[in-house]
Design a protein around this motif. Sequence first.
Motif, PDB file in Angstrom:
ATOM      1  N   GLY A  22       0.795  -1.213   0.000  1.00 60.24           N
ATOM      2  CA  GLY A  22       0.000   0.000   0.000  1.00 60.24           C
ATOM      3  C   GLY A  22       0.831   1.268   0.000  1.00 60.24           C
ATOM      4  N   LEU A  23       1.902   1.288  -0.723  1.00 63.98           N
ATOM      5  CA  LEU A  23       2.774   2.457  -0.763  1.00 63.98           C
ATOM      6  C   LEU A  23       2.158   3.499  -1.685  1.00 63.98           C
ATOM      7  CD1 LEU A  23       6.113   0.546  -0.933  1.00 63.98           C
ATOM      8  CD2 LEU A  23       5.251   1.857   0.980  1.00 63.98           C
ATOM      9  N   ALA A  24       1.416   4.413  -1.108  1.00 65.44           N
ATOM     10  CA  ALA A  24       0.786   5.474  -1.887  1.00 65.44           C
ATOM     11  C   ALA A  24       1.848   6.297  -2.582  1.00 65.44           C
ATOM     12  CB  ALA A  24      -0.043   6.354  -0.957  1.00 65.44           C
ATOM     13  N   SER A  25       1.513   6.849  -3.696  1.00 62.94           N
ATOM     14  CA  SER A  25       2.387   7.719  -4.470  1.00 62.94           C
ATOM     15  C   SER A  25       3.494   6.986  -5.204  1.00 62.94           C
ATOM     16  CB  SER A  25       3.045   8.801  -3.587  1.00 62.94           C
ATOM     17  OG  SER A  25       2.072   9.532  -2.917  1.00 62.94           O
ATOM     18  N   GLY A  71      11.234  29.429  -8.134  1.00 59.68           N
ATOM     19  CA  GLY A  71      11.585  29.753  -6.758  1.00 59.68           C
ATOM     20  C   GLY A  71      11.255  28.656  -5.770  1.00 59.68           C
ATOM     21  N   ARG A  72      10.925  27.477  -6.263  1.00 60.19           N
ATOM     22  CA  ARG A  72      10.608  26.337  -5.403  1.00 60.19           C
ATOM     23  C   ARG A  72      11.656  25.249  -5.602  1.00 60.19           C
ATOM     24  NH1 ARG A  72       4.138  25.706  -6.549  1.00 60.19           N
ATOM     25  NH2 ARG A  72       3.521  27.677  -5.624  1.00 60.19           N
ATOM     26  N   CYS A  73      12.088  24.642  -4.517  1.00 57.61           N
ATOM     27  CA  CYS A  73      13.069  23.558  -4.559  1.00 57.61           C
ATOM     28  C   CYS A  73      12.385  22.258  -4.138  1.00 57.61           C
ATOM     29  CB  CYS A  73      14.232  23.856  -3.616  1.00 57.61           C
ATOM     30  SG  CYS A  73      15.215  25.266  -4.125  1.00 57.61           S
ATOM     31  N   PRO A  74      12.178  21.332  -5.081  1.00 55.15           N
ATOM     32  CA  PRO A  74      11.471  20.095  -4.756  1.00 55.15           C
ATOM     33  C   PRO A  74      12.349  19.086  -4.021  1.00 55.15           C
ATOM     34  CG  PRO A  74      12.094  20.115  -7.070  1.00 55.15           C
ATOM     35  CD  PRO A  74      12.489  21.436  -6.510  1.00 55.15           C
ATOM     36  N   PHE A  75      11.693  18.244  -3.234  1.00 54.91           N
ATOM     37  CA  PHE A  75      12.354  17.140  -2.553  1.00 54.91           C
ATOM     38  C   PHE A  75      11.349  16.025  -2.296  1.00 54.91           C
ATOM     39  CE2 PHE A  75      10.830  19.919   0.822  1.00 54.91           C
ATOM     40  CZ  PHE A  75      10.379  19.063   1.824  1.00 54.91           C
ATOM     41  N   VAL A  76      11.835  14.874  -1.886  1.00 52.05           N
ATOM     42  CA  VAL A  76      10.994  13.711  -1.594  1.00 52.05           C
ATOM     43  C   VAL A  76      10.948  13.527  -0.085  1.00 52.05           C
ATOM     44  CG1 VAL A  76      10.801  11.200  -1.829  1.00 52.05           C
ATOM     45  CG2 VAL A  76      11.528  12.589  -3.783  1.00 52.05           C
ATOM     46  N   ARG A  77       9.765  13.254   0.439  1.00 51.28           N
ATOM     47  CA  ARG A  77       9.593  12.962   1.870  1.00 51.28           C
ATOM     48  C   ARG A  77       9.135  11.512   2.015  1.00 51.28           C
ATOM     49  NH1 ARG A  77       6.908  17.342   5.278  1.00 51.28           N
ATOM     50  NH2 ARG A  77       9.099  17.899   5.414  1.00 51.28           N
ATOM     51  N   ALA A  78       9.843  10.765   2.848  1.00 46.34           N
ATOM     52  CA  ALA A  78       9.458   9.391   3.183  1.00 46.34           C
ATOM     53  C   ALA A  78       8.698   9.414   4.503  1.00 46.34           C
ATOM     54  CB  ALA A  78      10.697   8.507   3.305  1.00 46.34           C
ATOM     55  N   HIS A  79       7.583   8.720   4.537  1.00 46.96           N
ATOM     56  CA  HIS A  79       6.770   8.584   5.745  1.00 46.96           C
ATOM     57  C   HIS A  79       7.017   7.183   6.300  1.00 46.96           C
ATOM     58  CE1 HIS A  79       4.520  12.277   4.723  1.00 46.96           C
ATOM     59  NE2 HIS A  79       4.813  11.891   3.480  1.00 46.96           N
ATOM     60  N   PHE A  80       7.414   7.112   7.569  1.00 48.43           N
ATOM     61  CA  PHE A  80       7.804   5.842   8.175  1.00 48.43           C
ATOM     62  C   PHE A  80       6.663   5.215   8.975  1.00 48.43           C
ATOM     63  CE2 PHE A  80      11.917   8.358   8.327  1.00 48.43           C
ATOM     64  CZ  PHE A  80      12.415   7.817   7.163  1.00 48.43           C
ATOM     65  N   THR A  81       6.749   3.919   9.161  1.00 42.88           N
ATOM     66  CA  THR A  81       5.732   3.197   9.918  1.00 42.88           C
ATOM     67  C   THR A  81       5.700   3.606  11.388  1.00 42.88           C
ATOM     68  OG1 THR A  81       7.267   1.351  10.240  1.00 42.88           O
ATOM     69  CG2 THR A  81       5.707   1.181   8.388  1.00 42.88           C
ATOM     70  N   ASN A  82       6.753   4.236  11.906  1.00 49.12           N
ATOM     71  CA  ASN A  82       6.757   4.686  13.301  1.00 49.12           C
ATOM     72  C   ASN A  82       6.151   6.086  13.459  1.00 49.12           C
ATOM     73  OD1 ASN A  82       8.705   6.484  12.399  1.00 49.12           O
ATOM     74  ND2 ASN A  82      10.305   5.798  13.795  1.00 49.12           N
ATOM     75  N   GLY A  83       5.645   6.673  12.364  1.00 53.94           N
ATOM     76  CA  GLY A  83       5.032   7.995  12.400  1.00 53.94           C
ATOM     77  C   GLY A  83       5.980   9.126  12.036  1.00 53.94           C
ATOM     78  N   GLY A  84       7.259   8.860  11.922  1.00 50.08           N
ATOM     79  CA  GLY A  84       8.231   9.884  11.567  1.00 50.08           C
ATOM     80  C   GLY A  84       8.328  10.095  10.071  1.00 50.08           C
ATOM     81  N   VAL A  85       9.147  11.062   9.683  1.00 48.57           N
ATOM     82  CA  VAL A  85       9.403  11.346   8.273  1.00 48.57           C
ATOM     83  C   VAL A  85      10.895  11.568   8.063  1.00 48.57           C
ATOM     84  CG1 VAL A  85       7.123  12.362   7.839  1.00 48.57           C
ATOM     85  CG2 VAL A  85       9.019  13.844   8.492  1.00 48.57           C
ATOM     86  N   SER A 106      15.746   2.514  12.875  1.00 45.45           N
ATOM     87  CA  SER A 106      15.759   1.116  13.281  1.00 45.45           C
ATOM     88  C   SER A 106      14.369   0.692  13.773  1.00 45.45           C
ATOM     89  CB  SER A 106      16.784   0.923  14.400  1.00 45.45           C
ATOM     90  OG  SER A 106      16.825  -0.414  14.803  1.00 45.45           O
ATOM     91  N   GLY A 107      13.910  -0.453  13.324  1.00 47.31           N
ATOM     92  CA  GLY A 107      12.611  -0.974  13.723  1.00 47.31           C
ATOM     93  C   GLY A 107      11.447  -0.405  12.938  1.00 47.31           C
ATOM     94  N   SER A 108      11.717   0.425  11.950  1.00 48.38           N
ATOM     95  CA  SER A 108      10.682   1.051  11.147  1.00 48.38           C
ATOM     96  C   SER A 108      10.957   0.785   9.675  1.00 48.38           C
ATOM     97  CB  SER A 108      10.679   2.566  11.418  1.00 48.38           C
ATOM     98  OG  SER A 108       9.613   3.200  10.768  1.00 48.38           O
ATOM     99  N   SER A 109       9.988   1.106   8.824  1.00 47.65           N
ATOM    100  CA  SER A 109      10.178   0.993   7.382  1.00 47.65           C
ATOM    101  C   SER A 109       9.420   2.124   6.704  1.00 47.65           C
ATOM    102  CB  SER A 109       9.702  -0.373   6.871  1.00 47.65           C
ATOM    103  OG  SER A 109       8.333  -0.554   7.156  1.00 47.65           O
ATOM    104  N   VAL A 110       9.615   2.248   5.408  1.00 46.75           N
ATOM    105  CA  VAL A 110       8.952   3.298   4.629  1.00 46.75           C
ATOM    106  C   VAL A 110       7.554   2.805   4.256  1.00 46.75           C
ATOM    107  CG1 VAL A 110       9.028   4.662   2.511  1.00 46.75           C
ATOM    108  CG2 VAL A 110      11.156   4.101   3.720  1.00 46.75           C
TER     109      VAL A 110
END
Length: 120
Positions: A22-25, A71-85, A106-110
């Motif tokens: 279920g990896l959206a995007s 004037g915008r600088c794009p980047f990729v954000r990963a959302h982790f299973t532990n709630g972090g990014v 550690s202990g989390s995944s994308v």
Amino acid sequence: MNRLKKAAILASTVAALALPLGLASATAAPATARACEQNWDLSGSEGYANGCYENGLTKVSGTVHDTKADGRCPFVRAHFTNGGVGDSNWATGKGTKANVSIVAPSGSSVKSLSWEYINC
């Protein structure tokens, strides 16, 4: 069965099992024995990014491209299973690109990726 063939089968099995979570995007590509073959891509009005998931969804690698002088600088954000990014480097102007290399804690995944930008 020789060791190389076993490794190829294992890599294909891991890739095939990991991608349907279920990896959206992200878009899935056929599983292969290669270490990193494009299996996700993102885009926005500022540019595009593509790359691969590695190590059982604990690492994302690839490239982000800036295609617009806005004037915008794009980047990729990963959302982790532990709630972090975790964020990639920014592409810093039209025609530039930046590496995407994000490792889950550690202990989390994308669990998903998103297209982001900052004003720069």
